[in-house]
Scaffold this active site. Structure first.
Site, PDB file in Angstrom:
ATOM      1  N   ASP A 129       0.836  -1.200   0.000  1.00 61.23           N
ATOM      2  CA  ASP A 129       0.000   0.000   0.000  1.00 61.23           C
ATOM      3  C   ASP A 129       0.872   1.252   0.000  1.00 61.23           C
ATOM      4  O   ASP A 129       1.962   1.259   0.576  1.00 61.23           O
ATOM      5  CB  ASP A 129      -0.891   0.036   1.245  1.00 61.23           C
ATOM      6  CG  ASP A 129      -2.044  -0.950   1.173  1.00 61.23           C
ATOM      7  OD1 ASP A 129      -2.416  -1.347   0.059  1.00 61.23           O
ATOM      8  OD2 ASP A 129      -2.566  -1.321   2.240  1.00 61.23           O
ATOM      9  N   ARG A 179      -2.026  -0.825  -8.480  1.00 61.31           N
ATOM     10  CA  ARG A 179      -3.365  -0.417  -8.055  1.00 61.31           C
ATOM     11  C   ARG A 179      -3.413   1.104  -8.149  1.00 61.31           C
ATOM     12  O   ARG A 179      -2.615   1.803  -7.512  1.00 61.31           O
ATOM     13  CB  ARG A 179      -3.638  -0.864  -6.620  1.00 61.31           C
ATOM     14  CG  ARG A 179      -5.004  -0.411  -6.089  1.00 61.31           C
ATOM     15  CD  ARG A 179      -5.097  -0.582  -4.578  1.00 61.31           C
ATOM     16  NE  ARG A 179      -4.919  -1.972  -4.187  1.00 61.31           N
ATOM     17  CZ  ARG A 179      -4.463  -2.347  -2.999  1.00 61.31           C
ATOM     18  NH1 ARG A 179      -4.093  -1.441  -2.104  1.00 61.31           N
ATOM     19  NH2 ARG A 179      -4.339  -3.633  -2.700  1.00 61.31           N
TER      20      ARG A 179
END
Length: 302
Positions: A129, A179
């Site tokens: 992330d 992402r």
């Protein structure tokens, strides 16, 4: 204004400590799949039965000690093993600060490589992330180092950052699995678009850049305009369904998630669990302040 208030609260360590002790009863259960990996497994099984994929995230960030970082790293390994044991259609997501990045890059790298070793053993993909801008360069650097060792490693690019397109271009040699997200942290206008329109237009350009490069693209959005743009782009350029997916957060637009899956798109749900949920929850409320109603309901029920 409310968005800035909730983002400020997300960084308050006293409130985080209180929330951790109180549990997810403050309304967070809508967005968090319980405290344990067992509760996360149960949630993912239910999602899988509905045709949805998942990525599991053990909540936590900014580990303040090696002991905390070690504990999170062990929990990540446990989550990978649970994914394999229960044959879940799921990946793992993690934050580098949760495994010690603020203590030392060497510590975070050591933990990450150990986690990736277990992931490789069980054939589970992992995504790093992206956090706030102060950790941006280190995160990209660590991703580059570890991507060469672990093929099924992805990371996140935030559309509100001006530099995002250039960073995608610089990573092309890695054939990155990315992402793409709007971005959920409070950043200076010196580095990030201050308005939704600028961010959305940039988001669309990044989706096009990544998809047309031939690299795998996860479009993480709850915005119907961004979803429609992606659908049109892949149709026009005959991009195969195996090259991209949509992603949404657990508890947000669940019916829309099922609709996309029924339309034949790969739809992945970000499923967080754990007791360190407060910062994550505050960012979800900052994205949509109306979600604050769930906090009030949670308190009034007690």
């Amino acid at each position: 204004m409310l968005r800035h208030v909730f983002l400020f609260l997300s960084q308050n360590k006293t409130l985080t400590k209180f929330a951790k002790a109180y549990g997810t009863r403050l309304g967070a259960r809508r967005f968090v799949a319980g405290d344990t990996i067992e509760s996360a497994v149960k949630t993912v099984k239910r999602l899988n039965r509905s045709g949805l994929c998942a990525t599991i995230d053990y909540l936590g960030e900014y580990a303040a000690s090696e002991k905390e970082a070690n504990q999170v790293a062990e929990e990540c390994k446990k989550a990978i093993q649970a994914i394999a044991e229960h044959q879940l259609n799921s990946e793992l997501s993690l934050k580098l600060t949760s495994i010690g990045l603020d203590l030392s890059e060497e510590l975070a790298l050591t933990h990450l490589r150990a986690i990736l070793s277990v992931a490789k053993q069980y054939d589970v993909a992992v995504t790093i992330d992206m956090e706030d801008y102060s950790h941006y360069e280190q995160t990209l650097s660590i991703y580059r180092q570890c991507k060469q060792e672990f093929e099924k490693l992805g990371t996140v690019i935030q559309a509100y950052l001006y530099r995002a397109a250039e960073d995608i271009r610089k990573m092309r040699d890695l054939k990155p699995n990315l992402r793409l997200v709007k971005g959920a942290y409070k950043e200076s206008a010196a580095v990030a678009f201050p308005d939704k329109r600028g961010t959305d237009l940039h988001f669309q350009s990044l989706i096009k850049l990544q998809l047309l490069s031939g690299n795998y693209t996860a479009v993480a959005t709850h915005d119907d305009d961004i979803i429609a743009f992606t659908k049109q782009l892949v149709a026009e350029h005959q991009i195969p369904a195996s090259q991209f997916e949509f992603q949404m957060l657990y508890g947000i637009r669940p019916e829309r998630q099922k609709e996309l899956a029924k339309e034949g798109y790969r739809m992945r749900v970000y499923v967080p669990y754990g007791t360190d949920w407060f910062s994550y929850f505050m960012r979800r409320i900052a994205e949509r302040p109306a979600n604050a109603a769930f906090v009030l309901k949670g308190i009034l029920k007690k």
